[in-house]
Design a protein around this motif. Structure first.
Motif, short mmCIF file in Angstrom:
data_model
loop_
_atom_site.label_atom_id
_atom_site.label_comp_id
_atom_site.label_asym_id
_atom_site.label_seq_id
_atom_site.Cartn_x
_atom_site.Cartn_y
_atom_site.Cartn_z
N ARG A 105 33.84 12.36 -3.69
CA ARG A 105 32.91 12.81 -4.73
C ARG A 105 31.46 12.54 -4.31
NH1 ARG A 105 35.60 13.07 -10.33
NH2 ARG A 105 33.41 13.14 -10.92
N ASP A 106 30.80 11.56 -4.92
CA ASP A 106 29.38 11.36 -4.61
C ASP A 106 29.09 10.08 -3.84
OD1 ASP A 106 30.01 9.73 -6.72
OD2 ASP A 106 28.26 10.23 -7.92
N TRP A 107 30.10 9.48 -3.20
CA TRP A 107 29.88 8.28 -2.41
C TRP A 107 30.64 8.37 -1.09
CZ3 TRP A 107 34.39 5.56 -1.50
CH2 TRP A 107 35.44 5.75 -2.41
N ARG A 108 30.21 7.53 -0.13
CA ARG A 108 30.91 7.48 1.15
C ARG A 108 31.00 6.04 1.64
NH1 ARG A 108 26.56 10.74 3.88
NH2 ARG A 108 24.93 9.21 4.19
N VAL A 109 32.01 5.81 2.44
CA VAL A 109 32.25 4.53 3.09
C VAL A 109 32.06 4.75 4.58
CG1 VAL A 109 33.94 2.71 3.57
CG2 VAL A 109 33.86 3.79 1.31
N ALA A 110 31.33 3.83 5.20
CA ALA A 110 31.10 3.93 6.64
C ALA A 110 31.32 2.56 7.26
CB ALA A 110 29.68 4.42 6.92
N ILE A 111 31.47 2.57 8.57
CA ILE A 111 31.59 1.34 9.34
C ILE A 111 30.41 1.29 10.30
CG2 ILE A 111 32.94 0.13 11.12
CD1 ILE A 111 34.27 0.00 8.41
N LEU A 112 29.83 0.10 10.43
CA LEU A 112 28.78 -0.13 11.42
C LEU A 112 29.29 -1.22 12.36
CD1 LEU A 112 25.87 0.33 12.47
CD2 LEU A 112 25.17 -1.54 10.96
N ASN A 113 29.42 -0.86 13.62
CA ASN A 113 29.80 -1.80 14.67
C ASN A 113 28.61 -2.02 15.58
OD1 ASN A 113 32.53 -2.05 13.86
ND2 ASN A 113 33.06 -0.16 14.92
N TYR A 114 28.73 -3.01 16.43
CA TYR A 114 27.67 -3.33 17.38
C TYR A 114 27.25 -2.10 18.18
CZ TYR A 114 25.46 -5.08 21.62
OH TYR A 114 24.59 -5.29 22.66
N HIS A 115 25.96 -2.02 18.38
CA HIS A 115 25.37 -1.03 19.29
C HIS A 115 24.12 -1.68 19.85
CE1 HIS A 115 23.53 2.53 20.91
NE2 HIS A 115 24.59 3.24 20.62
N GLU A 116 23.87 -1.52 21.13
CA GLU A 116 22.70 -2.19 21.73
C GLU A 116 21.39 -1.72 21.12
OE1 GLU A 116 21.97 0.36 25.81
OE2 GLU A 116 23.24 -1.42 25.90
N GLU A 117 21.37 -0.57 20.48
CA GLU A 117 20.17 -0.13 19.76
C GLU A 117 19.81 -1.09 18.63
OE1 GLU A 117 20.94 3.79 18.32
OE2 GLU A 117 20.72 4.71 20.31
N LEU A 118 20.78 -1.90 18.20
CA LEU A 118 20.56 -2.83 17.09
C LEU A 118 20.21 -4.24 17.54
CD1 LEU A 118 23.43 -1.62 14.75
CD2 LEU A 118 21.00 -1.05 14.63
N LEU A 119 20.02 -4.43 18.84
CA LEU A 119 19.48 -5.71 19.29
C LEU A 119 18.04 -5.80 18.79
CD1 LEU A 119 20.84 -5.74 22.95
CD2 LEU A 119 21.60 -7.17 21.04
N PRO A 120 17.56 -6.98 18.41
CA PRO A 120 16.23 -7.07 17.81
C PRO A 120 15.12 -6.45 18.66
CG PRO A 120 17.20 -9.25 18.06
CD PRO A 120 18.21 -8.27 18.52
N GLU A 121 15.23 -6.58 19.97
CA GLU A 121 14.20 -6.01 20.84
C GLU A 121 14.27 -4.48 20.93
OE1 GLU A 121 17.56 -7.57 23.55
OE2 GLU A 121 16.53 -8.23 21.72
N ASN A 122 15.38 -3.90 20.46
CA ASN A 122 15.56 -2.44 20.53
C ASN A 122 15.43 -1.74 19.19
OD1 ASN A 122 16.08 -2.77 23.25
ND2 ASN A 122 18.29 -2.78 23.00
N ILE A 123 15.31 -2.49 18.11
CA ILE A 123 15.22 -1.86 16.78
C ILE A 123 13.97 -1.01 16.72
CG2 ILE A 123 14.87 -2.32 14.32
CD1 ILE A 123 16.70 -4.80 14.70
N ASN A 124 14.16 0.27 16.43
CA ASN A 124 13.00 1.17 16.44
C ASN A 124 12.65 1.74 15.07
OD1 ASN A 124 14.88 3.14 15.96
ND2 ASN A 124 14.56 4.24 17.88
N ASN A 125 13.34 1.27 14.01
CA ASN A 125 12.94 1.72 12.68
C ASN A 125 13.51 0.83 11.58
OD1 ASN A 125 15.37 3.05 11.24
ND2 ASN A 125 15.47 3.94 13.30
N PHE A 126 12.80 0.80 10.49
CA PHE A 126 13.27 0.30 9.21
C PHE A 126 13.44 1.53 8.34
CE2 PHE A 126 11.91 -3.70 10.75
CZ PHE A 126 12.31 -4.70 9.87
N GLN A 127 14.50 1.56 7.56
CA GLN A 127 14.78 2.72 6.73
C GLN A 127 14.88 2.28 5.28
OE1 GLN A 127 18.85 4.33 6.98
NE2 GLN A 127 17.93 6.33 7.28
N GLN A 128 14.52 3.17 4.38
CA GLN A 128 14.77 2.92 2.96
C GLN A 128 15.44 4.15 2.38
OE1 GLN A 128 13.32 4.56 0.13
NE2 GLN A 128 11.13 4.73 0.49
#
Length: 141
Positions: A22-45
């Protein structure tokens, strides 16, 4: 029994929706090197809805900013099986350990059109690295 229940999983890298209903979704977030603190390239809202995160395994640090300037950022080490409700309009990002898995529940219409991003400056990146090291050192005490 397949018409009664469907078992879903995701073991790949990064973000992957696994269920939409319907109007919601479930997702999984696993490790990705883009998410290392030195590689984070955005904050999202997300302009329209909250977003929920649940740590299933490993370690995840959730970074939330008080506003789009990213001057005041809070680092929260997520605890397993607790639900973290990031309120609508809150800029956020995260860093994960290699063994981490985070469950995400969000509105199905969450997309780039209603989820503006802000790029962190070099100073913000340095602060993310420092906050991560501080949390990791406390974790390892």
């Amino acid at each position: 029994m397949e018409d009664l229940i469907k078992v879903l999983e995701y073991e790949g890298i990064g973000y992957q929706p696994i269920l939409t209903c319907r109007d919601w979704r479930v997702a999984i977030l696993n490790y990705h090197e883009e998410l290392l603190p030195e590689n984070i390239n955005n904050f999202q809202q997300h302009s329209l809805t909250d977003e929920a995160f649940v740590l299933l395994r490993g370690h995840c640090i959730l970074f939330v900013a008080e506003d789009e300037s990213l001057e005041n950022i809070h680092a929260i080490e997520m605890e397993p099986y607790k639900t973290y409700d990031v309120k609508r309009g809150t800029y956020h990002t995260h860093t994960l350990t290699e063994d981490a898995m985070v469950l995400i529940v969000e509105a199905d219409d969450t997309c780039d059109d209603n989820s503006p991003i802000v790029r962190p400056s070099a100073d913000v990146t340095r602060r993310l690295i420092e906050m991560t090291k501080e949390i990791e050192s406390k974790r390892n005490e």
